[in-house]
Enzyme design. Structure first.
Site, short mmCIF file in Angstrom:
data_model
loop_
_atom_site.label_atom_id
_atom_site.label_comp_id
_atom_site.label_asym_id
_atom_site.label_seq_id
_atom_site.Cartn_x
_atom_site.Cartn_y
_atom_site.Cartn_z
N GLU A 135 24.62 77.43 38.17
CA GLU A 135 23.55 76.68 38.60
C GLU A 135 22.32 77.61 38.81
O GLU A 135 21.01 77.32 38.66
CB GLU A 135 23.91 75.91 39.98
CG GLU A 135 24.75 74.68 39.64
CD GLU A 135 24.28 73.62 39.07
OE1 GLU A 135 23.81 73.75 37.62
OE2 GLU A 135 23.95 72.55 39.60
N THR A 174 11.70 69.51 38.57
CA THR A 174 12.57 69.72 39.60
C THR A 174 11.56 70.21 40.82
O THR A 174 11.77 69.82 42.05
CB THR A 174 13.64 70.72 39.43
OG1 THR A 174 14.11 70.35 38.03
CG2 THR A 174 14.44 70.87 40.41
P1 ADP Z 1 20.21 67.34 35.79
O1 ADP Z 1 21.03 67.85 37.35
O2 ADP Z 1 18.98 66.80 36.47
O3 ADP Z 1 21.03 66.63 34.94
P2 ADP Z 1 20.10 70.03 35.49
O4 ADP Z 1 20.11 70.60 36.67
O5 ADP Z 1 21.50 69.92 34.73
O6 ADP Z 1 19.68 68.63 35.17
O7 ADP Z 1 19.09 70.72 34.52
C1 ADP Z 1 19.17 71.18 33.29
C2 ADP Z 1 18.64 72.56 33.02
O8 ADP Z 1 19.71 73.43 32.66
C3 ADP Z 1 17.91 72.53 31.74
O9 ADP Z 1 16.80 73.40 31.82
C4 ADP Z 1 18.88 73.13 30.70
O10 ADP Z 1 18.02 73.91 29.73
C5 ADP Z 1 19.65 73.98 31.37
N1 ADP Z 1 21.17 74.33 30.94
C6 ADP Z 1 21.49 75.51 30.42
N2 ADP Z 1 22.66 75.39 30.08
C7 ADP Z 1 23.02 74.20 30.03
C8 ADP Z 1 24.34 73.26 29.71
N3 ADP Z 1 25.34 73.70 29.31
N4 ADP Z 1 24.07 72.20 29.97
C9 ADP Z 1 23.10 71.57 30.34
N5 ADP Z 1 22.06 72.14 30.76
C10 ADP Z 1 22.04 73.52 30.65
#
Ligand code: ADP
Length: 306
Positions: free
Chosen positions: A128, A181
């Protein structure tokens, strides 16, 4: 064991009054991941389907968590990782958390279950950090423990699993708009009056008691957020209409999933959850905004082998 395939559930963090302290895992929505041991001590992301994400191990949360765990355990192998994304990043449903927690779970299995849930949560939290800059626990903990969890404390990290009535079902709508965000964070007040804090923690107590006792009325009466929702809902088109229609269709409560734009409703039983999905459809199909709707039980387990 040389290879493992896992399901990593989507998660709803915050849960109205549980802002920044609670989360739950869905059983019917999540990512699939495959991990294969290799002889070189290198971690590679070899396939990503369903989303446009970085292949570099240091930029993808799966790579970050895998490298950290292999280093920590002084493992003598590397990993090839395949990721199948079944819901979109940036939805507020814990996409990066699913990859981070799914990786923590899978690597632990390949290491012969060296670590407990709390330690796996700590590893996944580093994913995270790579995704959003802070070590947030609510999504990853829900994804590892399953069911409802409470992040009671960060220092030291204390995750409390909360029993969940089996009839509780979630209906989720993901309007496919982007909420940055930082915008979602900016609108949450930095300070709140004590009166507001009292109302909020009274509801958290109510929600936890309701979940323990299987008291659906108490769960519904407690699903109120006085802290983040009043401002955050303004970033989500038709939030009030969706909430009103879902409640009319039998929802116990409706809130924002994570920092949005997804909204979740909780209800008793699958029949009601599907009625709520219909009511959400009716509002969004007129809106001109693309959206996806999911109906899911609450996952009893977190990430699991498939
Ligand atoms: P949400 O919780 O709103 O679904 P996230 O906190 O998962 O969103 O944020 C996604 C962010 O994390 C994006 O900027 C994405 O590029 C990055 N990221 C890096 N690796 C991953 C992955 N394996 N899966 C999803 N998001 C990823």
């Amino acid at each position: 064991m040389n290879q493992i395939k896992v399901f990593a559930p989507a998660t709803v963090a915050n849960v109205s009054c549980g802002y920044d302290a609670m989360g739950f895992a869905l059983s019917e929505l999540g990512d699939n991941m495959v991990f294969k041991k290799t002889e070189t001590k290198v971690v590679r992301i070899t396939e990503i389907h369903g989303a446009d994400l970085p292949f570099e191990a240091d930029k993808n949360v799966a790579g970050v968590v895998a490298k950290l765990m292999l280093q920590h355990s002084e493992a003598d192998f590397g990993l090839d990782i395949k990721i199948q994304k079944n819901f979109k990043p940036g939805s507020g449903l814990g996409s990066s958390a699913a990859s981070a927690a799914g990786t923590a779970f899978a690597v632990n299995e390949l290491l012969g279950s060296k670590y407990d849930h709390l330690q796996l949560t700590k590893f996944a939290m580093q994913g995270e950090v790579a995704a959003c800059g802070s070590a947030i626990a609510d999504n990853v903990a829900a994804c590892i423990y399953g069911g409802f969890i409470l992040v009671r404390s960060y220092e030291p990290l204390d995750i409390v699993p909360i029993p969940t009535p089996s009839e509780l079902v979630a209906t989720i709508i993901h309007p496919q708009i982007e909420i940055k965000t930082e915008d979602a964070r900016k609108v949450v007040p930095e300070t709140i009056p004590v009166k507001t804090a009292i109302a909020q923690w009274a509801n958290v107590g109510g929600l936890i008691s309701g979940l323990y006792a299987g008291d659906f009325d108490l769960i519904g009466n407690s699903l109120i957020d006085y802290v983040a929702e009043p401002q955050r809902k303004l970033l989500i088109p038709h939030f009030d209409e969706v909430k009103e229609a879902a409640i009319k269709s039998g929802a116990l409560g409706v809130g924002i999933s994570g920092s949005g734009p997804s909204m979740f409703a909780l209800s008793k039983g699958m029949f009601m959850a599907k009625q709520i999905a219909e009511a959400m459809h009716a509002i969004y199909e007129k809106s001109g905004i693309d959206y996806a709707i999911y109906v899911s039980n609450i996952s009893k387990t977190g990430a699991r082998p498939i």
